[in-house]
Structures are given as C-alpha cells and as structure tokens.
Scaffold this motif. Structure first.
Motif, PDB file in Angstrom:
ATOM      1  N   GLN A 105     -10.352  -6.849  13.645  1.00 49.18           N
ATOM      2  CA  GLN A 105     -10.461  -6.427  12.233  1.00 49.18           C
ATOM      3  C   GLN A 105     -11.798  -5.723  12.060  1.00 49.18           C
ATOM      4  N   ILE A 106     -11.752  -4.254  11.716  1.00 49.62           N
ATOM      5  CA  ILE A 106     -13.134  -3.824  11.327  1.00 49.62           C
ATOM      6  C   ILE A 106     -13.202  -3.210  10.175  1.00 49.62           C
ATOM      7  N   SER A 107     -11.858  -3.282   9.253  1.00 46.80           N
ATOM      8  CA  SER A 107     -11.874  -3.146   7.812  1.00 46.80           C
ATOM      9  C   SER A 107     -10.722  -3.441   7.154  1.00 46.80           C
ATOM     10  N   THR A 108     -10.489  -3.948   5.939  1.00 46.19           N
ATOM     11  CA  THR A 108      -9.362  -4.095   5.115  1.00 46.19           C
ATOM     12  C   THR A 108      -9.642  -3.768   3.636  1.00 46.19           C
ATOM     13  N   PHE A 109      -8.668  -3.352   3.065  1.00 46.41           N
ATOM     14  CA  PHE A 109      -8.575  -3.059   1.707  1.00 46.41           C
ATOM     15  C   PHE A 109      -7.090  -3.271   1.006  1.00 46.41           C
ATOM     16  N   THR A 110      -7.366  -3.822  -0.315  1.00 40.34           N
ATOM     17  CA  THR A 110      -6.241  -4.377  -0.932  1.00 40.34           C
ATOM     18  C   THR A 110      -6.295  -3.608  -2.479  1.00 40.34           C
ATOM     19  N   THR A 111      -5.213  -2.831  -3.036  1.00 42.84           N
ATOM     20  CA  THR A 111      -5.219  -2.531  -4.385  1.00 42.84           C
ATOM     21  C   THR A 111      -3.808  -3.086  -4.801  1.00 42.84           C
ATOM     22  N   TYR A 112      -3.963  -3.143  -6.307  1.00 43.04           N
ATOM     23  CA  TYR A 112      -2.863  -4.238  -7.146  1.00 43.04           C
ATOM     24  C   TYR A 112      -1.960  -3.106  -8.096  1.00 43.04           C
ATOM     25  N   PHE A 113      -0.945  -3.802  -8.348  1.00 42.17           N
ATOM     26  CA  PHE A 113      -0.036  -2.704  -9.335  1.00 42.17           C
ATOM     27  C   PHE A 113       0.879  -3.481  -9.814  1.00 42.17           C
ATOM     28  N   ASN A 114       1.664  -3.212 -11.058  1.00 46.79           N
ATOM     29  CA  ASN A 114       2.800  -4.054 -11.425  1.00 46.79           C
ATOM     30  C   ASN A 114       3.725  -4.049 -10.880  1.00 46.79           C
ATOM     31  N   ALA A 115       4.257  -5.232 -10.389  1.00 48.90           N
ATOM     32  CA  ALA A 115       5.451  -5.480  -9.326  1.00 48.90           C
ATOM     33  C   ALA A 115       6.739  -4.904 -10.123  1.00 48.90           C
ATOM     34  N   ASN A 116       6.740  -5.028 -11.422  1.00 47.87           N
ATOM     35  CA  ASN A 116       7.915  -4.629 -12.122  1.00 47.87           C
ATOM     36  C   ASN A 116       7.886  -2.820 -12.501  1.00 47.87           C
ATOM     37  N   ARG A 160       7.920   3.608  -8.522  1.00 45.95           N
ATOM     38  CA  ARG A 160       6.729   3.683  -7.562  1.00 45.95           C
ATOM     39  C   ARG A 160       6.385   2.318  -6.851  1.00 45.95           C
ATOM     40  N   VAL A 161       7.110   1.264  -7.294  1.00 46.83           N
ATOM     41  CA  VAL A 161       6.957   0.048  -6.469  1.00 46.83           C
ATOM     42  C   VAL A 161       7.902   0.522  -5.085  1.00 46.83           C
ATOM     43  N   THR A 162       8.910   0.938  -5.190  1.00 50.86           N
ATOM     44  CA  THR A 162       9.878   1.266  -4.160  1.00 50.86           C
ATOM     45  C   THR A 162       9.092   2.259  -3.143  1.00 50.86           C
ATOM     46  N   ASN A 163       8.727   3.305  -3.588  1.00 48.49           N
ATOM     47  CA  ASN A 163       7.954   4.165  -2.877  1.00 48.49           C
ATOM     48  C   ASN A 163       6.663   3.747  -2.128  1.00 48.49           C
ATOM     49  N   ILE A 164       5.912   2.828  -2.744  1.00 50.85           N
ATOM     50  CA  ILE A 164       4.881   2.297  -2.289  1.00 50.85           C
ATOM     51  C   ILE A 164       5.141   1.377  -0.927  1.00 50.85           C
ATOM     52  N   ARG A 165       6.294   0.566  -1.163  1.00 51.35           N
ATOM     53  CA  ARG A 165       6.746  -0.135   0.145  1.00 51.35           C
ATOM     54  C   ARG A 165       7.284   0.674   1.069  1.00 51.35           C
ATOM     55  N   ILE A 168      -8.106   2.744  16.845  1.00 47.26           N
ATOM     56  CA  ILE A 168      -7.706   2.211  15.624  1.00 47.26           C
ATOM     57  C   ILE A 168      -6.340   1.702  15.484  1.00 47.26           C
ATOM     58  N   TYR A 169      -5.827   0.646  15.172  1.00 45.48           N
ATOM     59  CA  TYR A 169      -4.332   0.314  14.791  1.00 45.48           C
ATOM     60  C   TYR A 169      -4.343  -0.203  13.373  1.00 45.48           C
ATOM     61  N   ILE A 170      -3.393   0.452  12.864  1.00 44.60           N
ATOM     62  CA  ILE A 170      -3.264   0.247  11.399  1.00 44.60           C
ATOM     63  C   ILE A 170      -2.397  -0.682  10.867  1.00 44.60           C
ATOM     64  N   ARG A 171      -2.673  -1.873  10.403  1.00 40.64           N
ATOM     65  CA  ARG A 171      -1.479  -2.469   9.629  1.00 40.64           C
ATOM     66  C   ARG A 171      -1.410  -2.393   8.179  1.00 40.64           C
ATOM     67  N   ALA A 172      -0.153  -2.184   7.741  1.00 38.29           N
ATOM     68  CA  ALA A 172      -0.053  -1.866   6.094  1.00 38.29           C
ATOM     69  C   ALA A 172       1.048  -2.700   5.688  1.00 38.29           C
ATOM     70  N   SER A 173       0.919  -3.199   4.745  1.00 36.89           N
ATOM     71  CA  SER A 173       2.057  -4.394   4.219  1.00 36.89           C
ATOM     72  C   SER A 173       1.794  -4.229   2.457  1.00 36.89           C
ATOM     73  N   SER A 174       3.009  -4.314   1.992  1.00 36.30           N
ATOM     74  CA  SER A 174       3.237  -4.387   0.381  1.00 36.30           C
ATOM     75  C   SER A 174       4.087  -5.567   0.129  1.00 36.30           C
ATOM     76  N   THR A 175       3.727  -6.636  -0.726  1.00 33.10           N
ATOM     77  CA  THR A 175       4.330  -7.825  -1.283  1.00 33.10           C
ATOM     78  C   THR A 175       3.781  -7.848  -2.635  1.00 33.10           C
ATOM     79  N   GLY A 176       4.900  -8.661  -3.361  1.00 34.87           N
ATOM     80  CA  GLY A 176       4.459  -8.706  -4.923  1.00 34.87           C
ATOM     81  C   GLY A 176       4.019  -7.523  -5.395  1.00 34.87           C
ATOM     82  N   GLY A 177       2.613  -7.818  -6.115  1.00 29.40           N
ATOM     83  CA  GLY A 177       2.061  -6.679  -6.917  1.00 29.40           C
ATOM     84  C   GLY A 177       0.825  -5.992  -6.018  1.00 29.40           C
TER      85      GLY A 177
END
Length: 572
Positions: free
Chosen positions: A352-363, A367-372, A479-488
């Motif tokens: 892993q050379i970098s990682t970043f997380t941002t947060y949102f209202n899970a409800n 926009r939550v559907t679109n993010i996932r 560069i291999y990109i891993r992306a995931s969205s769970t919860g908020g």
C-alpha cells in the motif's frame, strides 16, 4: 388713208399684248397660289407622317410634339431588358441618362419654305423618320456596368465524386462577362425599343472540362465503385464494400485541370482494418492486467494478436479498385501488447502506498446509493506505470440503467439534484489517495463552495463529461486501486511501489467573503447553511530518505455558500 397692212400689224400687236398680259396674270396667279400653298403647308406636319412609329401627320407643331410625347412615353420609361445567355437584367432609362429629344424629333417637319421638294412633300405626305435621343454617356456606362455584374457568370469547374458508393458528375459551367462599351453603344443606338437587347459577352472556360470528367469517370470512378474488393490476409478472406471505401476517395485537379484520383491513406487503413477484425482476420493484442488473489497481487498474462501490416494496405487496395480481379493480398504481422506480462511482473504492486477515507451520513438517501455504485466500479482498476487514469473513463455517464439515482449536486452555486449526485465524495477520496501517492494531476476541479466533510483545498468535484478527475501514474510501478464503501464511509487505497513520502501543509484562509441571505419560494428549493467563501493554498511536499525533493502548491478559491431559506411547503 390707212393701208390694209398697217391695220393687220396693229391688230397683231394688240393680240401680243393681250397674250403677254394673260401669261403674266396666269404666272402671277400661279406664284400667288404656290406661295399660298407653301404658307398653308408650313403650319402643319405633312400628312401620313410617323416619327418613331407615332402618327403625327397633319398636326400643328405643338400638337405634333404633344402627340409624339404621348406616343413614346411607355417605351421611353419602360425598363431596358438586357440578356446574356440564360440570364437577364434590366436598366432604368432615366438612371442611364437616356431621354427622347422631342424638339429635334419633330424639327423641320413644319415651317415656311419655298423649296419645291418640301412644299410637294408637305402636300403629298408620307414622311417617316426615327426618334432623336439624348444620351448621358457616363450615366449609361455606369448603368450597363451594374447590369453587367448581374449577367456575369464565373466559370465553374466540373467535379466528380463517389459519395455513398455512387458516381456523380457535376458538369462544368462556362463563364461569361459582358463587354460594357459595346453594350452601351448598342443600347444607345437601339433605345427606345421594347425587344430585349442581347449583350455581347466574353466567354471563359473552366479548367476542368467535361471531357476530363468523362475520362476519370470511365477510367477510375466507374470501376472503383463497381463492386466489393476481395482481400486475403493470412489464412482468412473477406470483402470490403466499395461504399465503405468511397469516403476515402477524392478527385483533386491540378493547375491544368487534370484530375488524379487520390485516396486518404488513414481512412483506407481504418476501413480495411475494421473489415479484417470483423472477419476474424486480425485479433487485437491483449495487455497484461493485475488483480488481487487471496490478498496478493497477481498478473493476468498478456496475449499477442494478429495485425495487418498497415504500411502495405493502401497500395494493393488502390490497385484492386481498377483491376479485373478486384482482389488484394495483404501481409499480416504479430501484434504485440503494449503492457506485456514481463512488464506487469516487474511492476507488480509491492504494498500500500496511500489510502484515504471520507465520511458521510449513512442515511443520506440517493447519494449513499450512488457512492457505493461508484466505489464498486472503481474497485480493481489497474493503472500501469506512465498510464493515465480518468474517473469519468471508469464510471462513464451516470444513468438509471446503471443503478444511479438522483442525489445532491451543486449547480450554479445552489444545491440541486441529479443522477449520480454524491459521487463527488468518491472523487474527493480518490483525489486524496492520488495526492499522497505522488501522482501527476492533469485535470481536477474543487467544489464551488467549501463542504466541511472534505479537507480544505484537497477535494475534487466531478460531472460528465467535464470536469474529470484525471492523473498520470508517475510512480515506479503499477497502481492497483481498491475502493469500498460501508456504513457511513468510503475508502480508496493505492497499492504499488512507493516512490515518495508525501506530506501536506495548509495556509490560513484569506480573501474571506461572507454569504448572502436568500429566500426562495420555489418547490425545487433546497435549504443551504451559510459558509463563507475564501482562498486557501495547500502545499504537497515530496520527500525521499527524509529529504525534501520538491514541493507543489495547490491554490483553491471557494465562493461563499449562501444562506438559503425555502418557503414553499414542498421544498426540502
């Protein structure tokens, strides 16, 4: 006593005197009569007299002039029609300085004269003469020049085309130019008359003649479009329809008007290559790719393909267009992948050379559907060394058939909704992972106003097709990109070969602008909380072995987010 002789002599003398007196009297009467006839005739135009086709015989001078004026009025004011070939133009006589000289036209038709010819002419009638006209030569020439411009035809070269696979010939057009001075002389001499005046013209021939067009049509065009071209490539055969090659064929003419058919090499190669691929005569090479298996990066091998030798397509195809056989043999070559298995192995991600997380209202609804959906599409993307990444290229247009729903977006400084709203959070998360991996940004754009869930000056909005989130992999590996969205939350991680240690600093806010207060009665209104506008600078610091290698400044301007109050009961 008087003799008989004397008596006779006296009588003779008397008779002679009487005769002379009678002759003198008769002559006097004749002269008086002649003078009287001349005087009578002098006050009127000879009978049966026409001037310019107008009958004015027997009229006095004034009446004759009036009759002539009335008789020629229509002709004298009617437009003069000039013709040249199939074209017509008119001249206004008045503008052209043309007028009938009425006085000169009836001159000498009345007036006292003892000339026997004139007197007899008056008595017997039958005079016929033309009109006398006045011409302003400068005005006439100007009027003819104006008409000549309307009658002029520029020579037009003929042309030939094979658009849509059909041979079409446009015949050439001869040019014509009116000769102004001879035309002006003709108009002056002929006016006034109702018949059109044929203007003398000078003809000019086009460069490309009908004979040349017929030659090219017979020798090339008809043959080229007569049917498909049969092609053998390797062990495969296929056909290329003439209509497919037609857009590549043009017919330029040289300075002498000779046409040489020309083929667009790139179009010919593209058309033949497409047909070859459809027939299975060519197979595209496949680049190696990288995936994760059991938590470890693995290479999916590259594959060679079969390709046409593009340098040896145009010649054989061109020859086949006019040959009896209408066939061409094209050599094939081995197509090599751009990203080979060996390159992929050598540049496999090492960690892993970098990682970043941002947060949102899970409800957060749509926009939550679109993010996932966007995170799932992004996950597993591989960018080889030197490769260019495009988030719009990965996600494509955000449409309902892909599962996207309406979510919040910013449009012209106001919150609204559109399909895919919310994926700017994925873009911002990706931007920060790319920021700390040290890649080179080619295109990105911050949001119009500051959103507190994102780091100041390190965020990127996205829309289709612009703005994009685009960058180049400048690291030493893939560069291999891993992306995931769970919860908020949504997380984006880059796996590769670490080249730099990247840190960031942020300046204080400056140029602060306070928001405005807005009351909106529309049902589409979305409430906004006020946020000031400001400028900020983020500095990216590249380090290797603890030493700063270079720095890069990112300057961002945010507009104020206005304080919006919605008054409509259906507003959000």
């Amino acid at each position: 006593m008087t003799s008989e002789f004397d008596s006779d002599t006296g009588q003779a003398r008397r008779r002679r005197r009487v005769t002379i007196a009678s002759l003198v009297g008769a002559l006097t009467l004749l002269v008086v009569g002649y003078v009287g006839a001349a005087a009578w005739a002098s006050g009127r135009v000879p009978s049966d007299t026409t001037v310019g086709g107008v009958q004015i015989g027997g009229l006095g001078p004034a009446a004759a002039r009036d009759a002539l004026a009335k008789g020629v009025e229509k002709r004298a004011t009617a437009p003069i029609e000039l013709t040249a070939g199939d074209k017509k133009a008119t001249i206004d006589p008045k503008e052209a300085g043309l007028a009938v000289d009425l006085d000169e036209s009836v001159a000498d038709l009345t007036g006292f004269s003892l000339n026997p010819v004139k007197v007899i002419g008056h008595l017997t009638g039958g005079v016929e003469r033309g009109l006398t006209t006045k011409v302003d030569e400068d005005k006439l020439r100007a009027a003819v020049e104006k008409a000549a411009a309307e009658l002029e035809i520029a020579p037009k070269d003929g042309s030939i085309s094979v658009a849509g696979g059909k041979v079409a010939v446009v015949e050439p057009v001869k040019g014509q130019k009116v000769e102004v001075d001879p035309t002006a002389e003709t108009v002056a001499a002929a006016w006034p008359r109702s018949a059109p005046i044929v203007a003398p013209v000078e003809e000019s021939s086009p460069k490309v003649t009908a004979e040349e067009l017929e030659r090219v049509k017979t020798e090339f065009a008809d043959k080229a479009m007569s049917g498909p071209i049969g092609i053998k490539a390797g062990d495969k055969t296929f056909e290329v329809p003439a209509v497919a090659l037609a857009p590549a064929i043009s017919f330029p003419a040289d300075s002498e008007g000779r046409i040489t058919p020309k083929l667009d090499d790139k179009l010919v190669v593209a058309v033949v290559s497409k047909a070859a691929a459809k027939a299975g005569a060519t197979v595209a090479a496949k680049d190696a790719s990288v995936t994760f298996r059991d938590g470890q990066p693995a290479v999916v091998p590259s594959r060679t393909g079969v390709a046409l030798d593009t340098t040896k397509i145009v010649g054989p195809v061109t020859a086949a267009l006019t040959s009896e056989e209408r066939a061409a043999i094209l050599p094939v070559t081995v197509a090599q992948p751009k990203f080979t298995t060996e390159k992929a192995q050598a540049t496999l991600p090492k960690g892993q050379i970098s990682t970043f997380t941002t947060y949102f209202n899970a409800n957060g609804g749509g926009r939550v559907t679109n993010i996932r959906i966007a995170a799932r599409a992004l996950n597993g993307t591989y960018v080889p060394p030197g490769g260019t990444f495009s988030l719009n290229g990965v996600l494509g247009r955000r449409t309902p058939d892909k599962g996207y729903v309406k979510g919040g977006v910013i449009s012209e400084g106001r919150l609204s909704e559109n399909y895919g709203g919310g994926i700017s959070q994925v873009s911002t998360t990706l931007f920060n992972a790319a920021f700390f991996a040290g890649v080179e940004f080619k295109e990105y754009m911050a949001h119009g106003f500051y959103i507190s869930r994102y780091p100041e000056g390190r965020e990127a909005t996205i829309s289709y097709p612009y703005p994009d989130n685009r960058w180049v992999n400048t690291t030493d590996g893939g560069i291999y990109i891993r992306a995931s969205s769970t919860g908020g939350q949504v997380t984006v991680s880059f796996y590769g070969t670490k080249k730099w240690d990247v840190t960031a600093t942020k300046s204080p806010r400056r140029n602060i602008v306070q928001p405005k207060k807005i009351t909106d009665p529309s049902p589409e209104c979305i409430t906004q909380a006020p946020t000031p506008g400001f400028d900020v600078t983020v500095t990216r610091i590249f380090k290797q072995g603890g030493r700063t290698v270079r720095t890069q400044a990112f300057n961002t301007h945010y507009n104020p987010e206005d304080d919006v109050t919605c008054t409509h009961p259906d507003a959000k």
